[in-house]
Design a protein around this motif. Structure first.
Motif, PDB file in Angstrom:
ATOM      1  N   ARG A 235       0.934  -1.337  -0.032  1.00  0.00           N
ATOM      2  CA  ARG A 235       0.033   0.057   0.067  1.00  0.00           C
ATOM      3  C   ARG A 235       1.004   1.304   0.014  1.00  0.00           C
ATOM      4  O   ARG A 235       0.632   2.208  -0.677  1.00  0.00           O
ATOM      5  CB  ARG A 235      -0.939   0.221   1.214  1.00  0.00           C
ATOM      6  CG  ARG A 235      -1.966   1.208   1.295  1.00  0.00           C
ATOM      7  CD  ARG A 235      -2.820   1.237   2.415  1.00  0.00           C
ATOM      8  NE  ARG A 235      -2.068   1.032   3.725  1.00  0.00           N
ATOM      9  CZ  ARG A 235      -1.344   1.978   4.357  1.00  0.00           C
ATOM     10  NH1 ARG A 235      -1.418   3.265   3.800  1.00  0.00           N
ATOM     11  NH2 ARG A 235      -0.570   1.720   5.544  1.00  0.00           N
TER      12      ARG A 235
ATOM     13  N   ASN B   3       2.305   1.871  -3.540  1.00  0.00           N
ATOM     14  CA  ASN B   3       1.356   2.241  -4.468  1.00  0.00           C
ATOM     15  C   ASN B   3       1.102   3.782  -4.101  1.00  0.00           C
ATOM     16  O   ASN B   3       0.947   4.547  -5.234  1.00  0.00           O
ATOM     17  CB  ASN B   3       0.272   1.541  -4.257  1.00  0.00           C
ATOM     18  CG  ASN B   3       0.186   0.002  -4.886  1.00  0.00           C
ATOM     19  OD1 ASN B   3       0.961  -0.272  -5.570  1.00  0.00           O
ATOM     20  ND2 ASN B   3      -0.603  -0.841  -4.464  1.00  0.00           N
ATOM     21  N   GLU B   4       1.063   4.157  -2.893  1.00  0.00           N
ATOM     22  CA  GLU B   4       1.005   5.509  -2.435  1.00  0.00           C
ATOM     23  C   GLU B   4       1.912   6.349  -2.991  1.00  0.00           C
ATOM     24  O   GLU B   4       1.887   7.719  -3.613  1.00  0.00           O
ATOM     25  CB  GLU B   4       0.727   6.066  -1.084  1.00  0.00           C
ATOM     26  CG  GLU B   4      -0.739   5.220  -0.549  1.00  0.00           C
ATOM     27  CD  GLU B   4      -0.714   5.467   1.121  1.00  0.00           C
ATOM     28  OE1 GLU B   4       0.234   5.792   1.526  1.00  0.00           O
ATOM     29  OE2 GLU B   4      -1.520   4.918   1.495  1.00  0.00           O
TER      30      GLU B   4
ATOM     31  N   LYS C   2       1.656   6.858  -6.859  1.00  0.00           N
ATOM     32  CA  LYS C   2       0.679   7.837  -7.239  1.00  0.00           C
ATOM     33  C   LYS C   2       0.979   9.118  -7.048  1.00  0.00           C
ATOM     34  O   LYS C   2       1.070   9.857  -7.763  1.00  0.00           O
ATOM     35  CB  LYS C   2      -0.658   7.565  -6.425  1.00  0.00           C
ATOM     36  CG  LYS C   2      -1.324   6.205  -6.770  1.00  0.00           C
ATOM     37  CD  LYS C   2      -2.496   6.022  -5.877  1.00  0.00           C
ATOM     38  CE  LYS C   2      -3.245   4.678  -6.187  1.00  0.00           C
ATOM     39  NZ  LYS C   2      -4.476   4.456  -5.432  1.00  0.00           N
ATOM     40  N   GLU C   3       1.848   9.350  -5.937  1.00  0.00           N
ATOM     41  CA  GLU C   3       2.366  10.718  -5.637  1.00  0.00           C
ATOM     42  C   GLU C   3       3.381  11.083  -6.828  1.00  0.00           C
ATOM     43  O   GLU C   3       3.472  12.207  -7.408  1.00  0.00           O
ATOM     44  CB  GLU C   3       3.126  10.709  -4.513  1.00  0.00           C
ATOM     45  CG  GLU C   3       2.479  10.682  -3.246  1.00  0.00           C
ATOM     46  CD  GLU C   3       3.066  10.689  -1.950  1.00  0.00           C
ATOM     47  OE1 GLU C   3       4.375  11.083  -2.009  1.00  0.00           O
ATOM     48  OE2 GLU C   3       2.642  10.503  -1.064  1.00  0.00           O
TER      49      GLU C   3
ATOM     50  N   ASP D 107       3.349   9.819  -9.936  1.00  0.00           N
ATOM     51  CA  ASP D 107       2.470  10.145 -11.193  1.00  0.00           C
ATOM     52  C   ASP D 107       1.858  11.511 -11.125  1.00  0.00           C
ATOM     53  O   ASP D 107       1.506  12.222 -11.910  1.00  0.00           O
ATOM     54  CB  ASP D 107       1.535   9.015 -11.401  1.00  0.00           C
ATOM     55  CG  ASP D 107       2.119   7.584 -11.741  1.00  0.00           C
ATOM     56  OD1 ASP D 107       3.192   7.558 -12.183  1.00  0.00           O
ATOM     57  OD2 ASP D 107       1.141   6.616 -11.564  1.00  0.00           O
ATOM     58  N   THR D 108       1.366  11.893  -9.891  1.00  0.00           N
ATOM     59  CA  THR D 108       0.763  13.113  -9.871  1.00  0.00           C
ATOM     60  C   THR D 108       1.622  14.307 -10.037  1.00  0.00           C
ATOM     61  O   THR D 108       1.346  15.284 -10.872  1.00  0.00           O
ATOM     62  CB  THR D 108       0.032  13.327  -8.247  1.00  0.00           C
ATOM     63  OG1 THR D 108      -0.901  12.315  -8.207  1.00  0.00           O
ATOM     64  CG2 THR D 108      -0.606  14.748  -8.263  1.00  0.00           C
TER      65      THR D 108
ATOM     66  N   ARG E 258       1.797  14.515 -13.867  1.00  0.00           N
ATOM     67  CA  ARG E 258       0.907  14.985 -14.561  1.00  0.00           C
ATOM     68  C   ARG E 258       1.006  16.802 -14.559  1.00  0.00           C
ATOM     69  O   ARG E 258       0.222  17.131 -15.380  1.00  0.00           O
ATOM     70  CB  ARG E 258      -0.517  14.772 -14.015  1.00  0.00           C
ATOM     71  CG  ARG E 258      -0.758  13.366 -14.391  1.00  0.00           C
ATOM     72  CD  ARG E 258      -1.958  12.894 -13.821  1.00  0.00           C
ATOM     73  NE  ARG E 258      -2.212  11.313 -13.725  1.00  0.00           N
ATOM     74  CZ  ARG E 258      -2.057  10.586 -12.544  1.00  0.00           C
ATOM     75  NH1 ARG E 258      -2.431  11.254 -11.458  1.00  0.00           N
ATOM     76  NH2 ARG E 258      -2.131   9.507 -12.593  1.00  0.00           N
TER      77      ARG E 258
ATOM     78  N   ARG F 267       6.747   5.761 -17.048  1.00  0.00           N
ATOM     79  CA  ARG F 267       6.026   6.417 -15.911  1.00  0.00           C
ATOM     80  C   ARG F 267       5.596   7.688 -16.422  1.00  0.00           C
ATOM     81  O   ARG F 267       4.339   8.209 -16.206  1.00  0.00           O
ATOM     82  CB  ARG F 267       6.711   6.363 -14.634  1.00  0.00           C
ATOM     83  CG  ARG F 267       6.566   5.176 -13.640  1.00  0.00           C
ATOM     84  CD  ARG F 267       7.164   5.422 -12.252  1.00  0.00           C
ATOM     85  NE  ARG F 267       8.262   6.341 -12.180  1.00  0.00           N
ATOM     86  CZ  ARG F 267       9.392   5.874 -11.777  1.00  0.00           C
ATOM     87  NH1 ARG F 267       9.657   4.835 -11.773  1.00  0.00           N
ATOM     88  NH2 ARG F 267      10.295   6.812 -11.698  1.00  0.00           N
TER      89      ARG F 267
ATOM     90  N   ALA G 111       1.757   8.806 -17.311  1.00  0.00           N
ATOM     91  CA  ALA G 111       0.941  10.082 -16.394  1.00  0.00           C
ATOM     92  C   ALA G 111       0.756  11.099 -17.470  1.00  0.00           C
ATOM     93  O   ALA G 111      -0.405  11.682 -17.209  1.00  0.00           O
ATOM     94  CB  ALA G 111       1.912  10.637 -15.355  1.00  0.00           C
TER      95      ALA G 111
ATOM     96  N   GLU H 160      -2.302   9.937 -19.477  1.00  0.00           N
ATOM     97  CA  GLU H 160      -3.711   9.845 -18.575  1.00  0.00           C
ATOM     98  C   GLU H 160      -4.280  11.218 -18.269  1.00  0.00           C
ATOM     99  O   GLU H 160      -5.670  11.494 -18.249  1.00  0.00           O
ATOM    100  CB  GLU H 160      -3.523   9.510 -17.190  1.00  0.00           C
ATOM    101  CG  GLU H 160      -3.226   7.923 -17.086  1.00  0.00           C
ATOM    102  CD  GLU H 160      -2.708   7.328 -15.835  1.00  0.00           C
ATOM    103  OE1 GLU H 160      -2.897   7.950 -14.775  1.00  0.00           O
ATOM    104  OE2 GLU H 160      -2.367   6.209 -15.829  1.00  0.00           O
TER     105      GLU H 160
END
Length: 142
Positions: free
Chosen positions: A45, A48-49, A52-53, A55-56, A59, A133, A137, A140
């Motif tokens: 977990r 994964n967090e 995600k950070e 990827d953010t 973006r 990655r 990103a 998306e």
């Protein structure tokens, strides 16, 4: 085959079996621990967090000024991690910087001359994942 060679191979085989048994015993003990699955889920977990950070952050890189700030930030973070000996984290940040760099080949030449050889090798293996990655990103976001 002489007696000494036969004895050597017999002892080598016994040591190999003992090592295999040792590994299997502790792996089974580790997996049989009552909180093994809970700790494994927590670790995944957290990973994964973190992904995600990252990827953010990627973006948000459509703006050129933000892109330059991100590049400089990643270089600085890489230098900090390298200074304390965390080569894996350092190469991740350098790969992120290279993935957004306008002249990655020139940057790679500089890094090849300044980084220790084993760290540069790690970097070369990390770059494709960072580029993937970034592309994911950015796709998306569109």
């Amino acid at each position: 085959m002489s007696f000494r060679k036969a004895l050597f191979w017999l002892l080598a085989g016994a040591c190999g079996l003992a090592m295999l048994g040792y590994c299997l015993y502790f792996d089974r003990k580790r997996r049989g621990a009552p909180d093994f699955k809970r700790r494994l889920r927590e670790k995944r977990r957290k990973e994964n967090e973190k992904a995600k950070e990252r990827d953010t952050k990627f973006r948000k890189l459509k703006d050129t000024a933000k892109l330059q700030d991100f590049f400089l930030q990643e270089i600085q973070l890489a230098e900090q991690w390298l200074a304390i000996g965390e080569h894996t984290k350092s190469t991740e940040h350098l790969a992120n910087a290279i993935s957004v760099c306008t002249h990655p080949n020139e940057l790679l030449k500089v890094l090849e001359q300044t980084l220790p050889p084993h760290v540069f090798e790690m970097l070369l293996h990390t770059i494709p994942y960072a580029v993937e990655r970034l592309e994911t990103a950015l796709n998306e976001q569109d």
